[in-house]
Structures are given as C-alpha cells and as structure tokens.
Scaffold this active site. Structure first.
Site, short mmCIF file in Angstrom:
data_model
loop_
_atom_site.label_atom_id
_atom_site.label_comp_id
_atom_site.label_asym_id
_atom_site.label_seq_id
_atom_site.Cartn_x
_atom_site.Cartn_y
_atom_site.Cartn_z
N ARG A 1 -0.31 7.67 10.45
CA ARG A 1 1.10 7.44 10.78
C ARG A 1 1.87 8.76 10.80
O ARG A 1 2.72 8.98 11.63
CB ARG A 1 1.71 6.49 9.76
CG ARG A 1 3.22 6.34 9.84
CD ARG A 1 3.67 5.15 9.03
NE ARG A 1 3.15 5.18 7.68
CZ ARG A 1 3.85 5.54 6.60
NH1 ARG A 1 5.11 5.88 6.72
NH2 ARG A 1 3.30 5.53 5.41
N ASN B 1 0.80 -1.24 0.00
CA ASN B 1 0.00 0.00 0.00
C ASN B 1 0.82 1.28 0.00
O ASN B 1 0.32 2.33 -0.40
CB ASN B 1 -1.03 0.00 1.14
CG ASN B 1 -0.40 -0.07 2.50
OD1 ASN B 1 0.77 -0.41 2.63
ND2 ASN B 1 -1.16 0.26 3.52
N ARG C 1 -5.28 1.12 4.35
CA ARG C 1 -4.21 1.70 5.19
C ARG C 1 -4.26 0.99 6.52
O ARG C 1 -5.34 0.72 7.05
CB ARG C 1 -4.45 3.20 5.39
CG ARG C 1 -4.32 4.03 4.13
CD ARG C 1 -4.90 5.42 4.31
NE ARG C 1 -4.30 6.15 5.41
CZ ARG C 1 -5.01 6.67 6.43
NH1 ARG C 1 -6.32 6.54 6.47
NH2 ARG C 1 -4.40 7.32 7.39
N CYS C 2 -3.07 0.69 7.06
CA CYS C 2 -3.07 0.02 8.37
C CYS C 2 -3.71 0.94 9.40
O CYS C 2 -4.28 0.48 10.38
CB CYS C 2 -1.66 -0.35 8.77
SG CYS C 2 -0.58 1.05 8.83
N GLU D 1 5.90 -3.71 11.65
CA GLU D 1 4.69 -2.89 11.67
C GLU D 1 3.62 -3.70 10.95
O GLU D 1 3.67 -3.85 9.73
CB GLU D 1 4.93 -1.55 10.96
CG GLU D 1 5.87 -0.63 11.70
CD GLU D 1 5.36 -0.17 13.05
OE1 GLU D 1 4.14 -0.27 13.32
OE2 GLU D 1 6.18 0.29 13.86
N ASP E 1 0.03 -10.56 8.59
CA ASP E 1 0.41 -11.67 9.48
C ASP E 1 1.76 -12.30 9.13
O ASP E 1 2.36 -12.97 9.96
CB ASP E 1 -0.64 -12.77 9.42
CG ASP E 1 -1.91 -12.34 10.14
OD1 ASP E 1 -1.87 -11.28 10.79
OD2 ASP E 1 -2.93 -13.07 10.02
N1 NDP Z 1 1.41 -1.31 10.68
C1 NDP Z 1 1.78 -0.79 9.53
O1 NDP Z 1 2.58 0.13 9.46
C2 NDP Z 1 1.24 -1.32 8.26
C3 NDP Z 1 0.64 -2.56 8.17
N2 NDP Z 1 0.17 -3.01 6.98
C4 NDP Z 1 -0.49 -4.30 6.93
O2 NDP Z 1 -0.08 -5.02 5.78
C5 NDP Z 1 -1.14 -5.78 5.25
C6 NDP Z 1 -1.31 -5.49 3.78
O3 NDP Z 1 -0.09 -5.46 3.11
P1 NDP Z 1 0.43 -6.70 2.25
O4 NDP Z 1 1.47 -6.17 1.34
O5 NDP Z 1 -0.72 -7.44 1.67
O6 NDP Z 1 1.08 -7.57 3.41
P2 NDP Z 1 1.86 -8.96 3.29
O7 NDP Z 1 2.22 -9.33 4.68
O8 NDP Z 1 1.13 -9.91 2.47
O9 NDP Z 1 3.20 -8.58 2.47
C7 NDP Z 1 4.12 -7.66 2.95
C8 NDP Z 1 5.47 -7.92 2.32
O10 NDP Z 1 5.95 -9.21 2.72
C9 NDP Z 1 6.38 -9.93 1.58
N3 NDP Z 1 6.29 -11.36 1.89
C10 NDP Z 1 5.32 -12.25 1.62
N4 NDP Z 1 5.64 -13.48 2.10
C11 NDP Z 1 6.84 -13.35 2.70
C12 NDP Z 1 7.69 -14.24 3.40
N5 NDP Z 1 7.40 -15.52 3.60
N6 NDP Z 1 8.86 -13.76 3.88
C13 NDP Z 1 9.19 -12.46 3.73
N7 NDP Z 1 8.42 -11.57 3.06
C14 NDP Z 1 7.26 -12.01 2.57
C15 NDP Z 1 5.45 -9.45 0.50
O11 NDP Z 1 5.98 -9.77 -0.78
P3 NDP Z 1 4.99 -10.18 -1.99
O12 NDP Z 1 4.20 -8.96 -2.29
O13 NDP Z 1 5.91 -10.56 -3.06
O14 NDP Z 1 4.15 -11.31 -1.49
C16 NDP Z 1 5.44 -7.96 0.80
O15 NDP Z 1 6.62 -7.35 0.33
C17 NDP Z 1 -2.33 -5.42 6.08
O16 NDP Z 1 -2.55 -6.39 7.06
C18 NDP Z 1 -1.94 -4.11 6.73
O17 NDP Z 1 -2.59 -3.82 7.92
C19 NDP Z 1 0.28 -2.30 5.86
C20 NDP Z 1 0.87 -1.06 5.89
C21 NDP Z 1 1.36 -0.48 7.09
O1 3PG Z 2 0.80 1.62 5.53
C1 3PG Z 2 -0.01 2.25 6.13
O2 3PG Z 2 -1.18 1.98 6.09
C2 3PG Z 2 0.57 3.44 6.75
O3 3PG Z 2 1.60 3.15 7.59
C3 3PG Z 2 -0.38 4.45 7.14
O4 3PG Z 2 0.16 5.64 6.80
P1 3PG Z 2 -0.78 6.92 6.83
O5 3PG Z 2 -1.51 6.90 8.11
O6 3PG Z 2 0.16 8.06 6.74
O7 3PG Z 2 -1.69 6.80 5.65
#
Ligand code: NDP
Ligand code: 3PG
Length: 496
Positions: A451, A169, A297-298, A264, A247
């Site tokens: 954030r 995202n 967005r998280c 995060e 996760d």
């Molecule tokens: N707290 C925070 O700051 C934030 C949290 N999030 C959370 O992220 C989620 C959405 O994002 P999303 O990208 O779908 O999350 P994912 O956990 O699916 O993927 C995150 C990253 O991990 C990579 N990945 C996947 N499998 C593995 C593995 N086994 N080992 C290492 N890396 C791996 C992915 O690569 P690939 O794409 O190639 O699978 C991607 O680059 C939501 O749950 C959201 O809440 C999102 C933004 C901010």
């Molecule tokens: O990845 C996310 O969802 C972000 O860490 C949130 O960032 P923002 O609150 O600035 O949109």
C-alpha cells in the site's frame, strides 16, 4: 505499560474507556468486550461495550462540533494535526506494546506502524493546506452559445460526520489514514476500532486528545462490530463511511444510505513470474510479500503464478528462504507470529486440508500450535482447490504453475478480488502489457504488492473495494465540490 503514564485517564484499572465529548467515559451498559491475546489466548484487555444511545449522543455531538471546526482556518487545523503526529511518535512504545499484545504484530513492525502513522498525519496536514487552499475558476464562454458573463468559483467543502472503521491488522495506521484526511478537510470523525486492536487505537485517540482538538470533534466508540456496526453504518447522522476490512464491507455498502463510501476490502494478490526474471530477487520478494506479518496483509502475495520452466528453481529458492524464517512470539520479534484468532487459524487450516485432500505438494510439513501456524508453501496448486481463490490471511502461500502469460492473466482476472498484483520480468514492454491486462487497482512491476508509501493512490476493483485511498484521494473523497457562480450583466473579456 498500557493505560499508564499520560494514558492513565483512558483506563479505569479494569476496562479501557471510550471517548466522547473530549472525555474518557465508562459505558452505561456496564458491559465490556474482552480482547484475547493471540499468543497466550487469554483475555489481555477489556473495552466498553457502548450502547446505541451512546452512539446517538456521539453522532449528535460530532455534528455540532463539525460546524465550528469547519470555520477553523485551514492552517490551524494543520497545526493541530502536526501536534498530534508528534505526540503519537513520542508515545510509540506503549502503543506498539498494545499492538504486540492485541494482534501479535512483531515488536519492530509494531513500532514502525506507529511511526508511519505519525508521518501520515503530518503529510496529510501539509497536503491538506495545499489542495484545500486551491480551487477552480471557470468562465462560461468555453461552452457553445455562451458569452463571458459567468464566473464559476469551485471549492471543496466538508461532508460533515465521517465514520471510520479500520480492520485489526493496522488498527492505528488504517485509523489515522481516515482520521487525518477527515479532520484536515473540516469534518468531524467517529471511530469504531476493530475489537482486536481497540486498545492501541484508544491510545492513539488519546494522542489527538492531548494535542488539544475541540471537544466532540473526534470520538471513539467501542464494542463488537457485529453488535453496534449496523447501527453505526446505517445511522442517519453519518455523512461518509470509510471502511477497511473483509466481506463486511460488501454488506455495509448494501445497507448504507446515500453517503459517499470508501471501501478497502480483501485481496488475492497474484505474483506473475516470467522466465527471464531474476529468481533470487523474486524469491526474496515472495517471502517478504507472502509471509510478513504472517500473511495478514491485504496486500500480501496470495498466489504465485510461475512459468513452468522456472518453477522448480523458484520453489527451491523460496523454500530455502522460508526455512530461515523465525517462528514464535511477537515479543521476540519473530517473522511468523500467531494469527489473530482461533477462528482465523481454523479457517486457514481448512484451506490447507482442502489442498492436501486434492493433491497439492506440501513444501514443508503443516504445523500448528494454538494460533501459531508455521510458514507453508503449497506447490502444484490447481484451480479446483479453495486456496487458489480464497484469501487465507495467514502464512500459507499457494504456487500455481502456468504455461503461458495468458494463463496467469486469466487466473488473476477470474478472481472476485482485484486489489493489487505484481509481475517479475526484465522485459519492461511485456510488463506494461501484462499490467494493462490485469484487473487490479495497482500492479507492481518487479516488487511485491504494497500500500505504501501512504500518499500513493490505493484502491481495489471488483470485491476489493469502492473509491480510492492514499492521502490526497482520501482528502478529496471526504469533501464535496461547491460552486459559486458570479453572474455579470455584460460580457467581459480580459485584455479586450
Ligand atoms: N484492502 C485493504 O486495504 C485491506 C483489507 N483488509 C481485509 O480485512 C480483512 C481482515 O480484517 P478484519 O478486521 O478481520 O475484517 P472485518 O471485516 O472482520 O472487520 C473490519 C472492521 O469492521 C468491523 N465490523 C464487523 N462487523 C461490522 C458490521 N456489521 N458493521 C460495521 N462494522 C463491522 C470490525 O469490528 P470488530 O473487530 O469489532 O468485529 C472491524 O473494525 C481481510 O479480508 C483483509 O483482506 C485488511 C486490511 C487492509
Ligand atoms: O491492511 C493492509 O493489509 C494494508 O493496507 C497493507 O499495507 P502495507 O502494504 O503497507 O503493508
């Protein structure tokens, strides 16, 4: 256009290359990974499927490059980061175009992400020269039984090779939020971008290349996380992992070795609304917080916990605003755009159908076309519905009516997540009491969760993460404390 102009060398005409030893290369695997445009649902770009052997070489190379970089004066590291920030901002248009095509980010928000990233890199350079240029000086006589015979000089040293894994995202912003602190602190950096968003990330990496960073200091390997992820995160050459995502982060934290982790992860950010709140103001915040970037967005508002006495009025105001949201392609800068993938749309639909079956009130008709899901407010959600607890990461927002503040706090704290939360009330004393009771990394009083600004500490409790982000915290996290103790033959007291 992506892969053209100054970005020509990152593209072979069909597949985007990966970045190793200061050069753009094709993987020996001969394989590529397709990136599906969420709007057209057709393959938009392809990236290299890097091999384990290539990962080994990248990490070995990063290790060597880091040794020389650690000997580079801090001001020079900062100078290069400022240069990269300027180049990044100069090329905001082609990078934003990739974000529109790869992750369906609305056009204006895509530009904002790139500009914000440039600002983050510059701020990090400035913060780094201040905080890394300072240490601590301790004397031994403050501890019982000691004379003033020992001087302890405390400084911060780099960790080595930092592995950065951002989510789809914010593939640019959440990549530079790891890259810049790692580099200013004297580390080298290996980036594994999310597959959706990888091409935007490769363009961003090229901006660092153009800035003239030493060979091997930054590398970027592409491929599916499910295929090369474990190999990367369990690699003995990695000295620190900074991950943002879902996760997957929990699984990584169980498998990674004895290295510092910055995680995060997901959130179920609650919005608690008290009777005395300004409901027009709250409604604006709920719509912005819940539906911007289609809820992906998280920090999106993911559950509204409103006092029953004002719930009807609030829901009416939110519905009036939801009706005004534009729905359509990111190129048209619509408020609601297609969610990232078909599997994500199916997951969201599963939550909606479960709520329907269990009797939630649908404030709008549920509508979906491919990956495009129309914004939906679900009223009268109860704790037995999945949407009360799970993170849709889409434009669907549940409302739970509560009869006491305690009920709201209880729901918030019963969640596995603990990222952010927010409270709306005119009573600041009550707000502070509630904030203290909420088990989340941040509580926003009278604003939706967020954030930014990017130098604020950003962290999650429970399944929402380990450690803290934000520019200063990330720089500190990517260093280790080193003490040098000067032992004196006789006690020496100043001015004595
Ligand atoms: N707290 C925070 O700051 C934030 C949290 N999030 C959370 O992220 C989620 C959405 O994002 P999303 O990208 O779908 O999350 P994912 O956990 O699916 O993927 C995150 C990253 O991990 C990579 N990945 C996947 N499998 C593995 C593995 N086994 N080992 C290492 N890396 C791996 C992915 O690569 P690939 O794409 O190639 O699978 C991607 O680059 C939501 O749950 C959201 O809440 C999102 C933004 C901010
Ligand atoms: O990845 C996310 O969802 C972000 O860490 C949130 O960032 P923002 O609150 O600035 O949109």
């Amino acid at each position: 256009m992506a892969g053209s102009g100054v970005f020509e060398e990152i593209f072979d005409g069909e597949v985007f290359k990966y970045y190793f030893d200061g050069e753009w290369r094709k993987s020996s695997s001969g394989k590529s990974v397709g990136i599906v445009n969420p709007t057209s649902r057709k393959t938009q770009y392809k990236v290299q499927a890097c091999t384990q052997e290539e990962v080994n070489k990248v990490i070995e190379n990063a290790k060597t490059a880091q040794k020389a970089w650690a000997k580079t004066p801090l001001w020079k590291r900062a100078e290069l980061l400022h240069k990269a920030a300027a180049i990044l901002k100069e090329h905001k248009a082609p990078i934003a175009e990739c974000l529109v095509k790869e992750i369906a980010k609305p056009a204006k928000d895509a530009v904002t992400e790139v500009v914000r990233s440039g600002d983050l890199v510059s701020y990090c350079a400035e913060e780094g020269v201040r905080i890394l240029g300072e240490g601590k000086f301790l004397t031994s006589d403050s501890f019982p039984g000691n004379e003033r015979t020992k001087y302890c000089l405390v400084s911060k040293i780099p960790l080595g090779v930092v592995l950065a894994i951002p989510p789809f995202n914010y593939p640019v912003n959440l990549a530079v939020s790891k890259i810049a602190p790692a580099l200013i602190a004297g580390n080298s950096l290996v980036l594994k971008p999310p597959t959706q968003g990888a091409v935007a990330a490769l363009h961003m990496v090229h901006c660092f290349h153009l800035a003239g960073f030493p060979k091997g200091l930054i590398s970027c390997v592409t491929g599916k996380g499910s295929e090369i992820g474990d190999f990367l995160t369990m690699h003995p050459g990695v000295n620190c992992i900074s991950f943002t995502g879902g996760d997957t982060g929990i699984a990584i934290s169980k498998k990674a070795g004895m290295v510092p982790l910055q995680m995060e992860l997901g959130g179920k950010d609650a919005c608690i609304v008290l009777e005395d709140a300004d409901l027009d103001f709250v409604a604006s915040n709920i719509v912005k917080g819940g539906f911007s970037y289609s809820g992906q967005r998280c920090t999106a508002v993911k559950v509204v916990l409103v006092m029953d006495s004002v719930a009807d009025a609030l829901v009416e105001k939110v519905n009036a605003k939801v009706a005004k949201l534009t729905v359509g392609p990111p190129e048209d800068d619509c408020d609601i755009t297609p969610v990232v993938s078909e599997s994500s749309s199916n997951f969201i639909e599963g939550l909606v159908l479960d709520a329907k079956e269990k009797g939630a009130t649908f404030c709008q008709e549920y509508k979906r076309d491919g990956n495009l899901i129309w914004p939906l407010l679900l009223d009268n959600v109860r704790p037995d519905m999945r949407i009360a607890w799970e993170e849709p990461f889409g434009p669907v927002l549940p409302v739970i009516r509560i009869n006491s503040v305690e009920e709201g706090i209880h729901h918030c704290n019963a969640s596995n997540f603990g990222l952010q939360g927010c409270i709306f009330t005119r009573d600041i004393n009550k707000a502070i009491l509630i904030s203290d009771a909420m088990e989340t990394g941040t509580v926003q009083i009278n604003s939706a969760p967020a954030r930014g600004p990017d130098h604020f500490p950003f962290q999650g409790l429970k399944d929402s993460g380990i450690g803290s982000q934000g520019i200063t915290n990330s720089i500190n996290m990517m260093t280790k404390i080193k003490s040098t103790v000067i032992n004196l033959p006789t006690p020496t007291y100043s001015m004595g």
